[in-house]
Write an enzyme that holds these catalytic residues in place. Sequence first.
Site, PDB file in Angstrom:
ATOM      1  N   PRO B 160      41.958  34.173  43.932  1.00  0.00           N
ATOM      2  CA  PRO B 160      40.646  34.044  44.585  1.00  0.00           C
ATOM      3  C   PRO B 160      39.483  34.409  43.676  1.00  0.00           C
ATOM      4  O   PRO B 160      38.833  35.442  43.850  1.00  0.00           O
ATOM      5  CB  PRO B 160      40.756  35.012  45.767  1.00  0.00           C
ATOM      6  CG  PRO B 160      41.739  36.043  45.324  1.00  0.00           C
ATOM      7  CD  PRO B 160      42.708  35.354  44.396  1.00  0.00           C
ATOM      8  N   CYS B 161      39.188  33.536  42.711  1.00  0.00           N
ATOM      9  CA  CYS B 161      38.106  33.810  41.773  1.00  0.00           C
ATOM     10  C   CYS B 161      36.751  33.786  42.490  1.00  0.00           C
ATOM     11  O   CYS B 161      35.766  34.295  41.946  1.00  0.00           O
ATOM     12  CB  CYS B 161      38.131  32.813  40.616  1.00  0.00           C
ATOM     13  SG  CYS B 161      38.053  31.102  41.149  1.00  0.00           S
ATOM     14  N   HIS B 162      36.706  33.223  43.714  1.00  0.00           N
ATOM     15  CA  HIS B 162      35.434  33.227  44.442  1.00  0.00           C
ATOM     16  C   HIS B 162      35.051  34.646  44.869  1.00  0.00           C
ATOM     17  O   HIS B 162      33.926  34.873  45.272  1.00  0.00           O
ATOM     18  CB  HIS B 162      35.512  32.294  45.668  1.00  0.00           C
ATOM     19  CG  HIS B 162      36.545  32.691  46.682  1.00  0.00           C
ATOM     20  ND1 HIS B 162      37.881  32.334  46.566  1.00  0.00           N
ATOM     21  CD2 HIS B 162      36.461  33.435  47.809  1.00  0.00           C
ATOM     22  CE1 HIS B 162      38.551  32.824  47.601  1.00  0.00           C
ATOM     23  NE2 HIS B 162      37.724  33.500  48.361  1.00  0.00           N
TER      24      HIS B 162
END
Lengths: 204, 259
Positions: B160-162
């Site tokens: 989950p780079c967001h």
Amino acid sequence: MVDECDEPVVDEAQEHLRRALIADLDAGFADVVRAHEQVVYSVALRLSSLPADAEDLAAEAFLRAYRALRGYDAQRIQGLRLRPWLLTILRNAARNAARDASRRPGPPPAFEPAEELSAGPGVEQRVEQDHVQRELGMALGRLPETQRMAVVLRHVVGLPTSEVAEVLGCPDGTAKSHISRGLQRLRALLAERRPALLDGRTDR
Amino acid sequence: MMLNGADPIADALGALAAPPPTGLADKVFTAWLAAPSRLGEVFVAFTGHGVQFVRPAETLHGDIDAFAESYRDRFGRPLRPAARAPSGLLPTLRGRPATSLRLDLRGLSEFERDVLTATRRIPAGETRPYGWVAREAGRPRAVRAAGSVLARNPMPLLVPCHRVVRADGRLGDYMFGSAHKEKLLRDERVDLDEVVALARQGVHYLGSDTTGVVCFPTCHNARRIDPAHRHGFRSVGAAVAAGYRPCRTCRPAADATSA
């Protein structure tokens, strides 16, 4: 085993595979793998000490082939003789793997559990046959690389001499002599331990 | 040279040919499929080791060939359609992380693997700054490098780079545009407006005077602090000087500054 008289059939199959590669590389490559995995794996088995290594080596050779094909145009693919080309890539991959392995400390010797055999007719012959195969595999492993490759390609997977020469990168005549010298050396190695195997051979 | 069955060595050699193991083609080919996700339909590529590559169909104009081409350019492997989805993929894409999901991180550098693995630990509904990821990956000064790794994240949503944001409270970039980043975070109930409001007052960490623990504002421990006991800090250093210890869950750096 492929005899020389099967060649037109092989040519037609190869032509079909080349066309499939040009039409759709990934789908065509699936056909190429299916058509050659037995030959590639059988040769890889003779170039590796463990069956699991042979599987990795065969997979690595196919991946190298795929990466090369991505850079080839239709004309180049059209000119490929797929089987010897794949086996040449396999041979190079095996050499690289051997070089890498020699730089690292080796793994512990493999322990291969004896296969359990149920009693019954034919068991003795099977045991005997397994012994012969192991003996033969070990003797092959003691041949110089070029002779071993020549004998494996000609007699284990049944390639015609012209394809053996292509993989070894030498003239047909030289390939023939690698094959026959390899066989001679195999006979000598086996004569000590398996004289029975040599009985009834057609000698010249 | 004759092969006529009368040469026992040639016959025995022929018997050494062996059928290939059934898994050989699986080691060569990568499987792909299309699946619904929080970013709309995504294309997913996976090997026997786990998921390798995820891209939203929208960013490729729904063109599977474009996906295949960018996959091949990056990984150099042939693709074939998958028979079924690997375990844990579909729930994770829809926002319910499954522990059974495996990722194939082979072929990445050690730093890339460490950055992605650290990012994967950020829980839904929380954010961490890029500097946190760099530190968790073992290279506290490589903040920009960590950002570059995440900008090329092979597996958005699964990694989950967001949830990785700028230290100043702003969202920062996202590989598919910051509007998507904001929507994903709001869907996870991150109170972005509060984070921005706190940052504007110079508050980047929240402490509780009942527990004596200081956290990132989005840490679930920080969100439970009663407003009467909540204290804002510009840096972890300031909080430590005031007698607080860094939260063991969200692990704000003891030496971190607000910049």
